[in-house]
Design a protein around this motif. Structure first.
Motif, short mmCIF file in Angstrom:
data_model
loop_
_atom_site.label_atom_id
_atom_site.label_comp_id
_atom_site.label_asym_id
_atom_site.label_seq_id
_atom_site.Cartn_x
_atom_site.Cartn_y
_atom_site.Cartn_z
N THR A 194 6.71 2.79 1.01
CA THR A 194 5.97 2.38 -0.19
C THR A 194 6.92 1.86 -1.27
O THR A 194 6.66 0.84 -1.90
N MET B 19 9.84 -12.25 -8.88
CA MET B 19 10.05 -12.42 -10.32
C MET B 19 11.41 -13.05 -10.60
O MET B 19 11.55 -13.86 -11.51
N HIS C 256 -3.22 11.77 -5.03
CA HIS C 256 -2.22 10.88 -5.61
C HIS C 256 -1.33 11.62 -6.60
O HIS C 256 -0.11 11.43 -6.61
N ALA D 117 12.73 -2.23 -12.47
CA ALA D 117 12.43 -3.67 -12.34
C ALA D 117 12.93 -4.42 -13.57
O ALA D 117 13.54 -5.49 -13.47
N CYS E 121 2.92 0.94 -12.57
CA CYS E 121 4.15 0.80 -11.79
C CYS E 121 5.17 1.91 -12.06
O CYS E 121 5.63 2.10 -13.18
N PHE F 113 0.97 6.82 -1.42
CA PHE F 113 0.25 7.27 -2.61
C PHE F 113 -0.32 6.12 -3.43
O PHE F 113 -1.21 6.32 -4.24
N THR G 221 9.96 -7.76 -7.20
CA THR G 221 11.14 -8.08 -8.00
C THR G 221 11.79 -9.37 -7.51
O THR G 221 12.24 -10.19 -8.31
N ARG H 190 -9.55 -2.43 -6.43
CA ARG H 190 -10.22 -1.12 -6.44
C ARG H 190 -11.56 -1.24 -5.74
O ARG H 190 -12.12 -2.33 -5.63
N LEU I 225 18.78 3.31 -4.11
CA LEU I 225 17.80 4.32 -4.49
C LEU I 225 17.57 5.31 -3.34
O LEU I 225 17.52 6.51 -3.53
N PHE J 60 12.84 9.86 -10.53
CA PHE J 60 13.27 8.68 -11.31
C PHE J 60 13.87 9.16 -12.63
O PHE J 60 13.36 8.87 -13.71
N ALA K 57 6.65 -1.86 -2.56
CA ALA K 57 6.25 -2.11 -3.95
C ALA K 57 7.39 -2.71 -4.77
O ALA K 57 7.17 -3.43 -5.73
N GLU L 119 16.68 -4.81 -13.35
CA GLU L 119 17.06 -5.81 -12.34
C GLU L 119 16.83 -7.23 -12.86
O GLU L 119 17.63 -8.12 -12.66
N ILE M 246 2.90 -12.26 -11.34
CA ILE M 246 2.96 -12.67 -9.94
C ILE M 246 1.94 -12.02 -9.01
O ILE M 246 1.71 -12.51 -7.92
N ILE M 247 1.33 -10.88 -9.43
CA ILE M 247 0.32 -10.26 -8.56
C ILE M 247 -1.03 -10.86 -8.93
O ILE M 247 -1.60 -10.52 -9.96
N GLY N 274 0.40 -3.18 -14.21
CA GLY N 274 -0.81 -2.40 -14.06
C GLY N 274 -1.02 -1.48 -15.25
O GLY N 274 -0.40 -1.66 -16.32
N LEU O 46 7.32 -11.70 -17.33
CA LEU O 46 6.35 -10.87 -16.59
C LEU O 46 4.93 -11.26 -16.98
O LEU O 46 4.05 -11.36 -16.13
C1 HEM Z 1 2.72 0.09 -8.69
C2 HEM Z 1 3.91 -4.33 -10.29
C3 HEM Z 1 8.60 -3.44 -9.26
C4 HEM Z 1 7.34 0.82 -7.34
C5 HEM Z 1 2.64 -1.17 -9.25
C6 HEM Z 1 1.43 -1.77 -9.77
C7 HEM Z 1 1.77 -3.01 -10.21
C8 HEM Z 1 3.19 -3.20 -9.97
C9 HEM Z 1 0.83 -4.05 -10.82
C10 HEM Z 1 0.04 -1.12 -9.84
C11 HEM Z 1 -0.69 -1.17 -8.53
C12 HEM Z 1 -2.08 -0.59 -8.63
O1 HEM Z 1 -2.56 -0.23 -9.70
O2 HEM Z 1 -2.76 -0.52 -7.59
C13 HEM Z 1 5.28 -4.48 -10.12
C14 HEM Z 1 6.03 -5.67 -10.49
C15 HEM Z 1 7.34 -5.40 -10.21
C16 HEM Z 1 7.43 -4.07 -9.65
C17 HEM Z 1 5.43 -6.94 -11.08
C18 HEM Z 1 8.58 -6.27 -10.37
C19 HEM Z 1 8.73 -7.18 -11.28
C20 HEM Z 1 8.68 -2.18 -8.70
C21 HEM Z 1 9.89 -1.52 -8.29
C22 HEM Z 1 9.53 -0.33 -7.72
C23 HEM Z 1 8.09 -0.25 -7.81
C24 HEM Z 1 11.31 -2.09 -8.45
C25 HEM Z 1 10.37 0.77 -7.11
C26 HEM Z 1 11.52 0.68 -6.61
C27 HEM Z 1 5.98 0.95 -7.53
C28 HEM Z 1 5.23 2.06 -6.99
C29 HEM Z 1 3.89 1.86 -7.37
C30 HEM Z 1 3.86 0.62 -8.13
C31 HEM Z 1 5.78 3.21 -6.17
C32 HEM Z 1 2.69 2.74 -7.04
C33 HEM Z 1 2.50 3.74 -8.13
C34 HEM Z 1 1.30 4.63 -7.90
O3 HEM Z 1 0.45 4.32 -7.06
O4 HEM Z 1 1.23 5.67 -8.56
N1 HEM Z 1 3.70 -2.05 -9.41
N2 HEM Z 1 6.15 -3.55 -9.62
N3 HEM Z 1 7.61 -1.38 -8.41
N4 HEM Z 1 5.14 0.10 -8.21
FE1 HEM Z 1 5.67 -1.66 -9.03
#
Ligand code: HEM
Length: 407
Positions: free
Chosen positions: A240, A252, A104, A361, A355, A96, A249, A297, A163, A115, A244, A364, A290-291, A349, A285
């Protein structure tokens, strides 16, 4: 078989190279583009052109605007070597993060339902146990270690096991596979094999949850009779979450520790006042972002943005590190200041894809960093700072290793 994205992609290098005198500053090319315009066009080594968005307001506008698609598999993505998938070619059913509304929306809503506050509270306790167990093992092993394999990689990996409900007996295999998939020193073949093995592992896990539901997120999804997710969707969702939540994490944690060690006054402030933890996490952060070349897009129609016209079909890279150092939004943005509190940074984001794991995150990072400082007195780098190997070659920035010592 559907073409599935690998977990970590080493692309595009020209946007990742940095001035090594300050490892925490954004890559030089992103800095240059930011100085040029909030939305600037640049050519990649593969000959394709992309838009790089470094302005804060423009970045938020892109991420809030569904005319910019996340489906970079079915659309021509200028950063990708492969052509887009044809209309009838299958793509991951449950990926997704690469879907647009309304496809989505359906999966995101199901995930949000899993969650829950109760589940996150229970996980918080487990995060503390996992962190302290890992630190105890480090101390038992002597007075020095590489923080990456001994702490920053296993902590988020074990949290994802919690999880998803991975049995204890299977966790070593799970961790080995994910470590290889994320290791740039592994060959392409090894990484591809590890990725395939992760898919097989998740298939087995979904089958197990169908037979024996437990109190975990994956069981919750498997047994949501109204949603009636297919096995394929469930496996993709599990992959996913791993993709993700693990590499992000982990980096970071390691880069955050490195940044604190290089800013001793800030490290001392956090060690002396763990109440600073929440604010410290937000600032790390923001400061480390870090990204570096994403979120990504593809424009689905012509859009006016920051004084330019982004044409339908153009690829847009939002530069999180540059937007998070926008002088209009942060005083002295180049300074790491753990006391800033929560600020509207874009490290997680913005918009419909913001996210999903951000609360987890944050937990953690706060527990991981404060426990390291509390339990490893005298924590310091065990090599000269210039010898810490940086991930200048990966989309998720960080360190490949972090040799540390303690008293
Ligand atoms: C989406 C950053 C940790 C699950 C995103 C996005 C960012 C991001 C920037 C947006 C991507 C987009 O717009 O295309 C981060 C950072 C993290 C972190 C910097 C750690 C410091 C986590 C953790 C999980 C997670 C721990 C789950 C266990 C997701 C998921 C999405 C997402 C599932 C997609 C959401 C969607 O498409 O609706 N993350 N993330 N992330 N993140 Fe994180």
């Amino acid at each position: 078989a559907p073409r599935t994205p690998t977990i970590s992609r080493p692309l595009p290098p020209e946007l990742l190279e940095r001035d090594l005198r300050c490892p925490f500053d954004p890559p030089a090319e992103l800095r240059r583009l930011h100085a040029e315009a909030p939305v600037a066009r640049t050519r990649l080594a593969n000959g394709n052109e992309v838009w790089v968005v470094t302005g804060y307001d423009e970045a938020r506008a892109v991420l809030a605007d569904t005319r910019f698609s996340s489906d970079s598999f079915r659309r021509a993505d200028a950063t990708r070597p492969e052509p887009p998938l044809g209309p009838d070619e299958p793509r991951g059913d449950g990926m997704f993060i690469f879907m647009d509304p309304p496809e989505h929306t359906r999966l995101r809503r199901l995930l949000i339902g899993q969650f829950t506050v109760r589940r996150m509270r229970a996980l918080e306790e487990r995060v503390r146990e996992i962190a302290t167990d890992l630190i105890t093992a480090m101390r038992d092993g002597g007075d020095r270690a590489d923080l990456v394999p001994s702490f920053s990689l296993p902590l988020p990996s074990l949290v994802i096991c919690e999880l998803l409900g991975v049995d204890y007996a299977d966790r070593a295999e799970f961790q080995d596979r994910t470590a290889v998939a994320l290791n740039l020193n592994a060959s392409d073949t090894e990484r591809a094999e590890a990725s395939a093995a992760i898919y097989r592992f998740m298939q087995g896990l979904v089958a197990q949850k169908r037979e024996h539901p437990a109190d975990d997120l994956l069981s919750g999804l498997v047994h949501d009779t109204e949603a009636a997710l297919t096995d394929r969707e469930l496996v993709d969702i599990a992959v996913t979450l791993l993709g993700a939540g693990h590499e992000t994490t982990a980096n970071m944690l390691a880069l955050g520790t490195y940044a604190l060690l290089e800013h001793p006054d800030q490290l001392a402030a956090l060690r002396d006042d763990p109440e600073l933890g929440d604010s410290a996490v937000e600032e790390l952060l923001r400061y480390l972002s870090i990204i570096h070349t994403g979120p990504k897009r593809v424009a689905t129609e012509d859009v006016e943005l920051g004084g330019v016209t982004v044409a339908a079909g153009d690829t847009v890279l939002v530069s999180v590190p540059e937007t998070n150092r926008d002088a209009g939004h942060w005083p002295e943005p180049e300074r790491l200041d753990l006391s800033r509190g929560r600020t509207p940074h874009l490290a997680f984001g913005h918009g419909v894809h913001q996210c999903l794991g951000q609360q987890l995150a944050r937990v953690e990072l706060k527990i991981g960093l404060t426990e390291l400082l509390a339990r490893l007195p005298g924590l310091r780098l065990d090599v000269p700072a210039a010898e810490v190997p940086l991930r200048t070659d990966m989309i998720v920035f960080g360190v490949h290793a972090l040799p540390v010592a303690w008293d």
